[in-house]
Design an enzyme around this catalytic site. Structure first.
Site, mmCIF file in Angstrom:
data_model
loop_
_atom_site.group_PDB
_atom_site.id
_atom_site.type_symbol
_atom_site.label_atom_id
_atom_site.label_comp_id
_atom_site.label_asym_id
_atom_site.label_seq_id
_atom_site.Cartn_x
_atom_site.Cartn_y
_atom_site.Cartn_z
ATOM 1 N N HIS A 182 -6.896 -2.431 9.310
ATOM 2 C CA HIS A 182 -6.291 -3.737 9.031
ATOM 3 C C HIS A 182 -6.499 -4.677 10.220
ATOM 4 O O HIS A 182 -5.804 -4.561 11.232
ATOM 5 C CB HIS A 182 -4.796 -3.586 8.744
ATOM 6 C CG HIS A 182 -4.503 -3.060 7.385
ATOM 7 N ND1 HIS A 182 -4.231 -3.882 6.317
ATOM 8 C CD2 HIS A 182 -4.473 -1.796 6.907
ATOM 9 C CE1 HIS A 182 -4.028 -3.143 5.236
ATOM 10 N NE2 HIS A 182 -4.175 -1.873 5.569
ATOM 11 N N SER A 189 0.815 -1.214 0.000
ATOM 12 C CA SER A 189 0.000 0.000 0.000
ATOM 13 C C SER A 189 0.851 1.267 0.000
ATOM 14 O O SER A 189 0.347 2.361 -0.286
ATOM 15 C CB SER A 189 -0.940 0.017 1.209
ATOM 16 O OG SER A 189 -1.915 -0.996 1.110
ATOM 17 N N CYS A 204 -9.468 -2.320 3.745
ATOM 18 C CA CYS A 204 -8.802 -1.093 3.318
ATOM 19 C C CYS A 204 -9.234 -0.695 1.900
ATOM 20 O O CYS A 204 -10.373 -0.296 1.705
ATOM 21 C CB CYS A 204 -7.284 -1.244 3.445
ATOM 22 S SG CYS A 204 -6.415 0.335 3.539
ATOM 23 N N LEU A 205 -8.370 -0.807 0.897
ATOM 24 C CA LEU A 205 -8.782 -0.515 -0.480
ATOM 25 C C LEU A 205 -9.968 -1.395 -0.876
ATOM 26 O O LEU A 205 -10.887 -0.937 -1.569
ATOM 27 C CB LEU A 205 -7.617 -0.726 -1.443
ATOM 28 C CG LEU A 205 -7.919 -0.534 -2.945
ATOM 29 C CD1 LEU A 205 -8.335 0.899 -3.230
ATOM 30 C CD2 LEU A 205 -6.708 -0.916 -3.795
ATOM 31 N N GLN A 252 -13.151 0.186 0.225
ATOM 32 C CA GLN A 252 -13.525 1.300 -0.640
ATOM 33 C C GLN A 252 -14.125 0.802 -1.956
ATOM 34 O O GLN A 252 -15.089 1.388 -2.473
ATOM 35 C CB GLN A 252 -12.302 2.174 -0.906
ATOM 36 C CG GLN A 252 -11.727 2.815 0.348
ATOM 37 C CD GLN A 252 -10.274 3.235 0.189
ATOM 38 O OE1 GLN A 252 -9.750 3.285 -0.925
ATOM 39 N NE2 GLN A 252 -9.616 3.529 1.312
ATOM 40 N N GLU A 271 -5.620 -7.677 10.511
ATOM 41 C CA GLU A 271 -4.434 -8.511 10.718
ATOM 42 C C GLU A 271 -3.308 -7.726 11.394
ATOM 43 O O GLU A 271 -2.310 -8.315 11.827
ATOM 44 C CB GLU A 271 -3.941 -9.073 9.383
ATOM 45 C CG GLU A 271 -3.080 -8.156 8.539
ATOM 46 C CD GLU A 271 -3.821 -6.988 7.907
ATOM 47 O OE1 GLU A 271 -3.159 -6.069 7.383
ATOM 48 O OE2 GLU A 271 -5.075 -6.986 7.925
#
Length: 356
Positions: free
Chosen positions: A327, A47, A242-243, A246, A329
């Site tokens: 995240h 990222s 995350c992405l 989105q 994880e």
């Protein structure tokens, strides 16, 4: 030798260059990370592709680089800015020093920069393009952006890990190794596929569920994939991270926007409306889902950032679709939200929505 960090807003910061600059300069979006530790994971998180990372903690590298904590096969940052970098790794697992590792990959390291002043500039003006060079002057018009970093970090082939059940497809927009490890550790068989894999190809794999990974850049750069993503997530239980979160929102007609300086650190507080608790989370992103754009979608907001009120996760009202901006994880960061993987796997096993 002395080198210069030129920001797109015209400001310049001076520091000491610890390794040679390829072609005399390097350009990227400048961002900052607030964690005291976890620099190895940050360097290798896809990222951060094409970004110049500023570490806010004044001493970085004191426990070195080990052989296990990489999030991908190579570092992805364009350059690293710190106040002071340790010349040795003072940990029994260390294989390289921080400086040695960056030098192996020809990644410039600029030290003795006033990182407090630099981070204040980014907070006030927002993330922007920057150039690291040995020249004291810089043409601002020469800053160049990579228009599509996901293509550079996604896998080129389909690979399978683990051998258990359920069988998940992880769509790779630039996934972190820890996401894959979290799923395999829970007994899953995971097939990693390129970001542009078609619905028909995924259907032929016969997965039980889908994970949309994290990744770099503006989610709208993937607008050409939204119809395919929507078809996939409407068919299978889905977790977006995350992405990936989105992209779930965009595929349903919602909108995203860029934060002024983003969330990058290991101590971001997030409120869970289901558990009615605040969890500390690890985050790395510039873009968020616009709250008002969810009005005409079938999603409810489940997670909210305590600091700025931005959306940190949502749940489909009728289908087994969960997405989180943070995240779960971690790596680096707290393990407070590891249970998200367990919640998701429960929906996969039951084949229906089970989120409260």
């Amino acid at each position: 030798m002395e080198a210069y960090l030129h920001l797109a807003n015209g400001k310049t910061f001076v520091g000491q260059l610890e390794s040679p600059l390829a072609n005399g300069e390097v350009c990227g979006e400048i961002v900052f990370f607030t964690g005291m530790t976890g620099y190895q994971e940050v360097l290798t998180d896809p990222s951060y592709k094409n970004q110049i990372i500023v570490f806010t903690y004044p001493l970085i590298g004191n426990y070195g680089i080990n052989a296990d904590d990489f999030e991908s096969k190579r570092p992805h940052v364009q350059a690293v800015i710190v106040y002071e970098a340790s010349s040795r790794g003072y940990h029994y697992d260390a294989k390289y020093s921080f400086k040695e590792y960056l030098q192996q990959w020809n990644i410039p390291l600029l030290t003795h920069v006033d990182t407090r002043a630099l981070v204040k500039e980014i907070r006030n003006e927002g993330t922007m393009m920057a150039k690291l060079t040995v020249s004291p002057s810089c043409d601002a018009a020469a800053f160049a952006e990579n228009p599509f970093p996901v293509r550079d970090v996604s896998t080129a082939k389909i690979e399978t890990y683990g051998s258990g059940e359920p069988h998940l497809v992880l769509i790779d927009f630039g996934y972190k190794k820890s996401i894959l490890q979290s799923l395999v550790a829970r007994g899953c068989k995971v097939t990693v596929v390129p970001y542009h894999t078609s619905f028909e190809t995924i259907e032929s794999i016969k997965p039980d569920g889908i994970v949309l990974s994290n990744g770099p850049g503006d989610p709208k750069q993937l607008s050409g994939q939204l119809a395919n993503i929507r078809k996939i997530i409407d068919r299978y239980p889905t977790l977006g991270i995350c992405l990936g979160h989105q992209l779930v929102a965009l595929s349903y007609g919602a909108d995203t926007e860029k934060l002024r300086f983003g969330h990058r650190g290991a101590n971001q507080p997030v409120y869970d409306a289901v558990k009615q608790k605040v969890f500390m989370t690890s985050q790395n992103h510039s873009y968020v889902v616009k709250k008002e754009s969810l009005a005409n979608t079938p999603f409810d907001i489940r997670f909210t950032n305590v600091n700025d009120g931005s959306i940190e996760g949502m749940v489909h009202r009728h289908k087994p679709i969960l997405s989180v901006q943070y995240h779960p994880e971690a790596h680096p960061g707290p393990s407070d939200t590891n249970h998200i993987f367990d919640e998701f796997l429960q929906t996969v096993v039951k084949g229906e929505k089970v989120y409260a």
